[in-house]
Design an enzyme around this catalytic site. Structure first.
Site, mmCIF file in Angstrom:
data_model
loop_
_atom_site.group_PDB
_atom_site.id
_atom_site.type_symbol
_atom_site.label_atom_id
_atom_site.label_comp_id
_atom_site.label_asym_id
_atom_site.label_seq_id
_atom_site.Cartn_x
_atom_site.Cartn_y
_atom_site.Cartn_z
ATOM 1 N N PHE A 66 0.881 -1.200 -0.042
ATOM 2 C CA PHE A 66 -0.103 -0.098 0.153
ATOM 3 C C PHE A 66 0.995 1.211 0.098
ATOM 4 C CE2 PHE A 66 -2.876 3.265 1.736
ATOM 5 C CZ PHE A 66 -3.992 3.202 0.772
ATOM 6 N N ASP A 69 2.473 -5.802 6.921
ATOM 7 C CA ASP A 69 1.077 -5.065 7.152
ATOM 8 C C ASP A 69 0.025 -6.134 6.870
ATOM 9 O OD1 ASP A 69 -0.899 -3.613 6.647
ATOM 10 O OD2 ASP A 69 0.094 -2.037 5.668
ATOM 11 N N TYR A 105 -10.443 -1.040 10.249
ATOM 12 C CA TYR A 105 -11.771 -0.684 9.825
ATOM 13 C C TYR A 105 -12.331 -1.482 8.655
ATOM 14 C CZ TYR A 105 -8.268 2.211 7.690
ATOM 15 O OH TYR A 105 -7.177 2.658 6.987
ATOM 16 N N LYS A 106 -11.386 -2.476 8.088
ATOM 17 C CA LYS A 106 -11.846 -3.365 7.128
ATOM 18 C C LYS A 106 -12.467 -4.507 7.892
ATOM 19 C CE LYS A 106 -7.729 -1.533 4.497
ATOM 20 N NZ LYS A 106 -8.668 -0.698 3.634
ATOM 21 N N ARG A 161 -13.092 -3.885 -7.346
ATOM 22 C CA ARG A 161 -12.808 -4.528 -6.455
ATOM 23 C C ARG A 161 -13.927 -5.016 -5.228
ATOM 24 N NH1 ARG A 161 -8.604 -2.399 -1.694
ATOM 25 N NH2 ARG A 161 -10.470 -1.164 -0.892
#
Lengths: 397, 397
Positions: A113, A184, A209-210, A356
């Site tokens: 990321f 990560d 938060y995912k 996605r």
């Protein structure tokens, strides 16, 4: 067998929506709504400052960290919550570099990321540009791990494609070459079984938060292997990482173990929402979750490829080689996703051309997958995306 | 004239409590409770990922920053919210040091909040120990500003004593000697009028859970003077400080102006609570607030000195020379504060010997002050603090 009908009942899902974007922001757990309301009224409202002791706010970064730890193979007392993932990347990387002072290369890949790379760049500049950030393609990582590498810094699951790195073998290679491994887990925690202990990872960081459904901007986590926790320097040496924060000494002395990775005053609203969200994981067997996730993703891939031939699969075909998300590629991906959202199928777009979709068995089932494909088929077959209204880029894509 | 009866009605204050600890954690604004409930249900629940655009979450760090800016003399577009105060100190200091690459001294004082000094220490270590953190006594600061100083880093209001630095004259002296001035407004923002523009401050940082009533662990703020904002390097170069975060470039390019001080995904629960809390400031004249604050503090000092002679004033006697808090000193300060809290008068203790009381005209009036003094007098006269139960130290003091 995990009861996914029961876990689904723990979330609020708006009527008529197929939510395939829990890999970006998980839906609202009903328990989080209740818990935050109670925090506001009974804790902040009634206890005021006493909440830090009496409601246990001060210990929440550790308590919630232990709960996250159970989902990623981390023993008690090795994970602490706080800040954002970018900050946690910085902490882990700065600590890792100091463990290999003679090595000057940070190895990462182009599937990481971008914020992880940006934070590394900022750290390198602070360190006087003595280090180099080497970015290779994901499939070249293993070969690029050599004796020059001080830190291997990777995101396990590629945010665009879902491609899964082999954490265990890459960590082993890093260690064999004398490097430190920083992982990560942004797209891994809650998406698939993770075993930090089994992989012998040195550091791990992630957001919540995912797949962990902690809410917009929920606090991040950091893991430090127990064998390192008392050795590492916290580059962001804040007062709550101090050995005795309330002694208000002028000099810094790091707290024991993972506590030194705390920085400032913890974000209690975010932490209690996350704490309640984690209730959904009680009774979930991660092997069941993985099996169901692969089944949903495989079904989606098969149906889309059959019914929407103009879309190209952007994710690994083999379920064992990816996380819990599927991307398809199309030059008009942005507009296609907007058209989908307008029809109630929510995924997201990642530049330059990926649409996605996240599949989270906690609240997504086969019926949702089939419904999403039907709508996608209609949009593709009838070129419904080809309307001006779907081409206007929003701030957040 | 500001209507302080009206502002008081905007807060939830538990029955029978005199809350003199708003300088540590402000009480619950009723609007914050409503606003957070709406966020959970109508935004996170209904909008899901679309909340980032449709509910304006992505822009909240700037929007709320502008609202805080109005209370500290900062023009629009110069303040942004996020992270914790410790992180913001690190950002400001790292940026400030790079503006004076040839200078190697950071000057601060022993009245600064320890976390600011700890963060400086950590940064210095990252920078290869080329810099020195020089800590002098508060009254020696002015004389210590010389041509060796690169950055003057001070907290305007001393967290223990309430002593107020003269921001304008110290900033001027710093500039005259070629140094950059970084101000921590933790105990200033919402406590007294602050004029960053008038003082020509270079950087300012602060927290929002004290006088701004944002809730436990509410997000921090950072101000960068407009003349510097496009020049400074963000040491914590996170993706939301990138010029185009959603392009997902592999290389970092700082965003324009204050945006580059953003780091990771903003903590939306904390931000909306704070946003609602700031409603209480609409219609408040900061000069009125200051006048009333000094009146309340003066009354408290006069009454305590008259009725509790065993307590020693630990704050400046002159109201113009302090913030909006009063400390008294006593060897048994910890137990005295516990006895006060048991009787419903909530202040706090700061090691080694200070009992500390905050006075915030938004919700504290003369009657509260007199009631607090009566209870304190009873405790001191009858040595009620001399009970074993009041001497057990809690985690958070």
């Amino acid at each position: 067998m995990t009861d996914f009908e029961k876990t689904r009942s723990l979330f609020y899902l708006p009527e008529g929506i197929v939510y395939l974007d829990g890999n970006s922001l998980g839906p609202l757990p009903l328990a989080a709504k209740e818990r935050v309301a109670r925090l506001m009224t009974d804790e902040w409202g009634e206890l005021l400052i006493k909440g830090w002791n009496k409601a246990g706010w001060m210990m929440m970064p550790r308590k919630v960290g232990d709960r996250v730890g159970r989902l990623i193979g981390a023993p008690e007392g090795t994970v602490v919550m706080g800040d954002t993932l970018s900050i946690k990347v910085y902490q882990a990387l700065a600590s890792a570099l100091e463990l290999r002072p003679e090595r000057k290369v940070i190895l990462s890949d182009s599937g990481n990321f971008p914020s992880d790379l940006y934070m590394a760049d900022g750290l390198i500049r602070s360190l006087g540009r003595s280090h180099e950030l080497k970015i290779v393609e994901p499939e070249e990582v293993e070969a690029a791990i050599d004796e020059t590498v001080g830190v291997l810094m990777l995101t396990e699951v590629d945010y665009r494609t879902g491609r899964l790195h082999d954490m265990k073998s890459l960590t082993k290679k890093a260690h064999d070459k004398g490097a430190i491994a920083v992982w990560d887990l942004a797209h891994s925690a809650g998406a698939l079984p993770v075993d930090l202990t089994g992989a012998d990872a040195d550091f791990a960081v992630g957001c919540t938060y995912k797949y962990l459904n902690g809410g917009p901007g929920a606090p991040a986590f950091i893991y430090v292997a127990p064998r390192l926790a008392d050795k590492v320097r916290p580059a962001l040496s804040g007062w709550l990482g101090h050995e005795t924060p309330f002694a208000f000494d002028l000099g810094y002395r790091p707290g024991g173990g993972i506590d030194r990775m705390r920085v400032g005053t913890p974000p209690i609203l975010g932490l209690v929402a996350l704490d309640a969200a984690l209730d959904a994981w009680e009774g979930v067997d991660m092997a069941d979750l993985r099996q169901q996730s692969i089944k949903l993703c495989d079904l989606f891939v098969a149906e889309v490829e059959k019914r929407c031939p103009m879309l190209t699969l952007g994710s690994p075909r083999n379920g064992e080689k990816r996380g819990s998300q599927i991307s398809f590629l199309h030059r008009e991906g942005y507009a296609i996703m907007q058209a989908l959202i307008a029809r109630g199928v929510i995924g997201d777009f990642r530049a330059p051309d990926a649409i996605r979709f996240g599949f989270t068995p906690l609240y997504i089932g086969e019926r949702d997958v089939l419904k999403a494909v039907s709508i996608l088929e209609d949009i593709m077959t009838n070129r419904l995306w080809d309307a001006a209204e779907y081409k206007q880029r929003a701030l957040v894509t």
